[in-house]
Design a protein around this motif. Structure first.
Motif, PDB file in Angstrom:
ATOM      1  N   ASP A   1       0.800  -1.111   0.014  1.00 48.97           N
ATOM      2  CA  ASP A   1      -0.001   0.102   0.027  1.00 48.97           C
ATOM      3  C   ASP A   1       0.902   1.005  -0.091  1.00 48.97           C
ATOM      4  O   ASP A   1       2.038   1.247  -0.085  1.00 48.97           O
ATOM      5  N   THR A   2       0.493   2.305   0.157  1.00 52.24           N
ATOM      6  CA  THR A   2       0.973   3.601   0.065  1.00 52.24           C
ATOM      7  C   THR A   2       1.857   4.037   1.154  1.00 52.24           C
ATOM      8  O   THR A   2       2.921   4.589   1.257  1.00 52.24           O
ATOM      9  N   THR A   3       1.864   2.807   2.366  1.00 54.28           N
ATOM     10  CA  THR A   3       2.721   2.915   3.605  1.00 54.28           C
ATOM     11  C   THR A   3       3.721   2.093   3.379  1.00 54.28           C
ATOM     12  O   THR A   3       4.995   2.530   3.376  1.00 54.28           O
TER      13      THR A   3
ATOM     14  N   VAL B   1      -0.480   1.804 -11.966  1.00 50.47           N
ATOM     15  CA  VAL B   1       0.702   2.177 -11.049  1.00 50.47           C
ATOM     16  C   VAL B   1       1.595   1.501 -11.717  1.00 50.47           C
ATOM     17  O   VAL B   1       1.719   0.968 -12.833  1.00 50.47           O
TER      18      VAL B   1
ATOM     19  N   HIS C   1       5.455   0.029   0.621  1.00 51.52           N
ATOM     20  CA  HIS C   1       4.920  -0.138  -0.851  1.00 51.52           C
ATOM     21  C   HIS C   1       6.214  -0.812  -1.536  1.00 51.52           C
ATOM     22  O   HIS C   1       6.460  -0.861  -2.634  1.00 51.52           O
TER      23      HIS C   1
ATOM     24  N   TYR D   1      -3.860   8.847  -6.143  1.00 51.74           N
ATOM     25  CA  TYR D   1      -4.216   7.375  -5.744  1.00 51.74           C
ATOM     26  C   TYR D   1      -5.294   7.171  -4.647  1.00 51.74           C
ATOM     27  O   TYR D   1      -5.022   7.705  -3.543  1.00 51.74           O
ATOM     28  N   ASN D   2      -6.240   6.426  -4.917  1.00 50.10           N
ATOM     29  CA  ASN D   2      -7.454   6.126  -4.039  1.00 50.10           C
ATOM     30  C   ASN D   2      -7.494   4.688  -3.643  1.00 50.10           C
ATOM     31  O   ASN D   2      -7.727   3.774  -4.649  1.00 50.10           O
ATOM     32  N   SER D   3      -6.863   4.443  -2.533  1.00 52.04           N
ATOM     33  CA  SER D   3      -6.800   3.031  -2.196  1.00 52.04           C
ATOM     34  C   SER D   3      -8.237   2.176  -2.347  1.00 52.04           C
ATOM     35  O   SER D   3      -8.348   0.938  -2.353  1.00 52.04           O
TER      36      SER D   3
ATOM     37  N   ARG E   1       0.011  10.250  -7.420  1.00 48.73           N
ATOM     38  CA  ARG E   1      -0.419  11.018  -6.361  1.00 48.73           C
ATOM     39  C   ARG E   1      -1.828  11.129  -5.953  1.00 48.73           C
ATOM     40  O   ARG E   1      -2.092  11.367  -4.917  1.00 48.73           O
TER      41      ARG E   1
ATOM     42  N   LEU F   1       5.061   2.235  -7.296  1.00 52.43           N
ATOM     43  CA  LEU F   1       5.098   3.824  -7.362  1.00 52.43           C
ATOM     44  C   LEU F   1       3.583   4.203  -7.458  1.00 52.43           C
ATOM     45  O   LEU F   1       3.011   4.162  -8.723  1.00 52.43           O
ATOM     46  N   PHE F   2       2.966   4.869  -6.542  1.00 55.85           N
ATOM     47  CA  PHE F   2       1.625   5.083  -6.601  1.00 55.85           C
ATOM     48  C   PHE F   2       1.345   6.569  -7.015  1.00 55.85           C
ATOM     49  O   PHE F   2       2.228   7.457  -7.061  1.00 55.85           O
TER      50      PHE F   2
ATOM     51  N   THR G   1      12.350   1.776   2.126  1.00 56.76           N
ATOM     52  CA  THR G   1      11.434   1.914   0.829  1.00 56.76           C
ATOM     53  C   THR G   1      12.039   3.275   0.135  1.00 56.76           C
ATOM     54  O   THR G   1      12.667   4.150   0.601  1.00 56.76           O
TER      55      THR G   1
END
Length: 443
Positions: free
Chosen positions: A262-264, A398, A266, A342-344, A340, A337-338, A442
């Protein structure tokens, strides 16, 4: 007494003074004193805004609120490759850092903030590598914790003449947290401690020893909670070991993490501990219900970088040239690389169980996309995966990137499958072993 005799005596006194000065300078030459002073200074630790009392280091508050840094007089070597600190007091904010720096590192910058340095910071558990932006790495640290740092010296200068790299690892209370590949300057890397708030105090042990393999073999907690399934793979601590037959392509051993990237979190890494018979090792991402006996990258909903041939596989059994082959000791990484915006939630299926509807996503594809129920097509996948088709309903685009020994190899833009991408490792020949770090540095 006549004037001529007085002048003669004065000349004799002047000559005696000159001779005394000559004898003194000959016995204690200034140039030699300077050289000896430099040699002695080079063997002394460098520190500013740090109070040193034996093996105890403490932060000295200052009007400018500048960082205090202590740098060891000697770099780490293969014979002395590890050191530790025990946190005696976290002070006001616990801004204590342990790491490695070049010998002329500035004494007002935390380890990891500047080039050719790396540091693990106690106050937030982040790892800093050559910049001021840390990444999630390990737990926060408190009074009584013992934090260590070491180097595995097994890197040579690469074929392009770049600086040699080595694996720097960090520990906490006897357990390894993770590793990161860093360049090694010609003069080596020096143990460094940074502090930045009143009351901070640590006990430094530059003679500490670390036996990583012994700790791993003795590990009781084998981190099973981090994995959703292990097929023909045995878990021992952070080590994944292939246990399948390795006779044909249907004997793939697969390990898939319990949670998607996820974005945390990744990015993740594997280190090739043993390449086994053929080094049929793959690192990649796959959908949650990915077939357990397929190498990641071979089937729809997956992408992977394969160690044996350096190819990238994207939903197909036919790989494309991508990067170098990988061998024992190499660290392979994979991340997302998500965008900016991005909606999880858009790519979540809202369920913690495997989605029974996922295999039917072919209905979303363009009309010319052909599907088949044959085993051959399900095994290899019909070319590029459906997530690369321009269908907004399937998921956001992504960029998937891969690394080798801390350097990015390349990336590929694809669509996120419903439910997300899960870290997945594949193996296919006897005696293959990899060490996995699902929470490394990361970037």
């Amino acid at each position: 007494m006549d004037n001529s005799r007085v002048l003669r005596l004065m000349r004799l006194e002047d000559m005696e003074e000159i001779l005394q000065r000559h004898r003194f300078m000959h016995a204690f030459p200034r140039r030699r004193l300077r050289i000896r002073d430099k040699g002695e200074a080079a063997k002394q630790p460098r520190f500013e805004r740090i109070l040193v009392e034996g093996d105890v280091l403490g932060y000295v508050p200052n009007e400018d609120n500048r960082v205090g840094v202590y740098i060891s007089p000697h770099p780490l070597t293969p014979d002395n490759n590890y050191f530790e600190v025990e946190i005696l007091d976290t002070g006001l904010i616990g801004a204590i850092a342990i790491g490695l720096v070049p010998c002329h590192y500035p004494l007002d910058r935390q380890p990891g903030w500047n080039s050719e340095s790396v540091g693990y910071h106690a106050d937030d558990g982040k790892l800093f590598k050559a910049n001021g932006f840390g990444r999630v790495f390990g737990p926060k640290n408190y009074i009584g914790d013992k934090v260590g740092c070491g180097i595995i010296f097994d890197r040579d200068e690469d074929e392009e003449g770049h600086k040699p790299t080595a694996k720097v690892f960090f520990t906490r209370n006897g357990k390894e947290i993770g590793k990161v590949a860093v360049p090694v300057p010609a003069e080596g890397l020096y143990p460094a401690i940074g502090m930045h708030s009143e009351g901070e105090e640590v006990r430094l042990n530059l003679e500490a020893e670390w036996q990583a393999e012994d700790v791993i073999l003795m590990a009781v907690d084998n981190c099973e909670e981090e994995w959703s399934r292990l097929h023909d793979v045995k878990l021992n601590g952070s080590i994944l070991e292939y246990t399948g037959r390795g006779k044909s392509i249907i004997d793939v051993g697969l390990a898939q993490a319990r949670f998607p990237l996820d974005t945390t979190y990744h990015y993740f890494e594997i280190e090739i501990v043993d390449p086994g018979e053929n080094c049929y090792i793959a690192i990649g991402l796959a959908r949650r219900d990915y077939p357990k006996h397929r190498h990641p990258g071979w089937n729809r909903g997956s992408i992977a970088y394969h160690a044996d041939d350096g190819k990238i596989f994207v939903g197909s059994g036919v790989g494309d040239p991508f990067g170098p082959r990988c061998h024992k000791g190499d660290i392979m990484g994979c991340g997302i690389l998500f965008p900016r915006d991005y909606n999880s939630d858009a790519d979540s299926d809202g369920s913690s169980a495997a989605s029974p509807d996922y295999p039917n996503v072919e209905e979303l594809l363009l009309e010319d996309y052909h599907t088949s129920d044959s085993d051959e097509e399900e095994f290899w996948g019909p070319g590029a995966g459906p997530w690369e088709k321009p269908i907004a309903e399937y998921g956001a685009k992504v960029k998937i990137f891969f690394t080798r020994n801390g350097k990015t190899i390349g990336q590929k833009e694809i669509r996120m499958p419903k439910g997300g991408f899960y870290p997945t490792v594949g193996m296919l020949s006897s005696d293959e072993k990899v060490r996995v770090d699902l929470r490394p540095l990361t970037g």
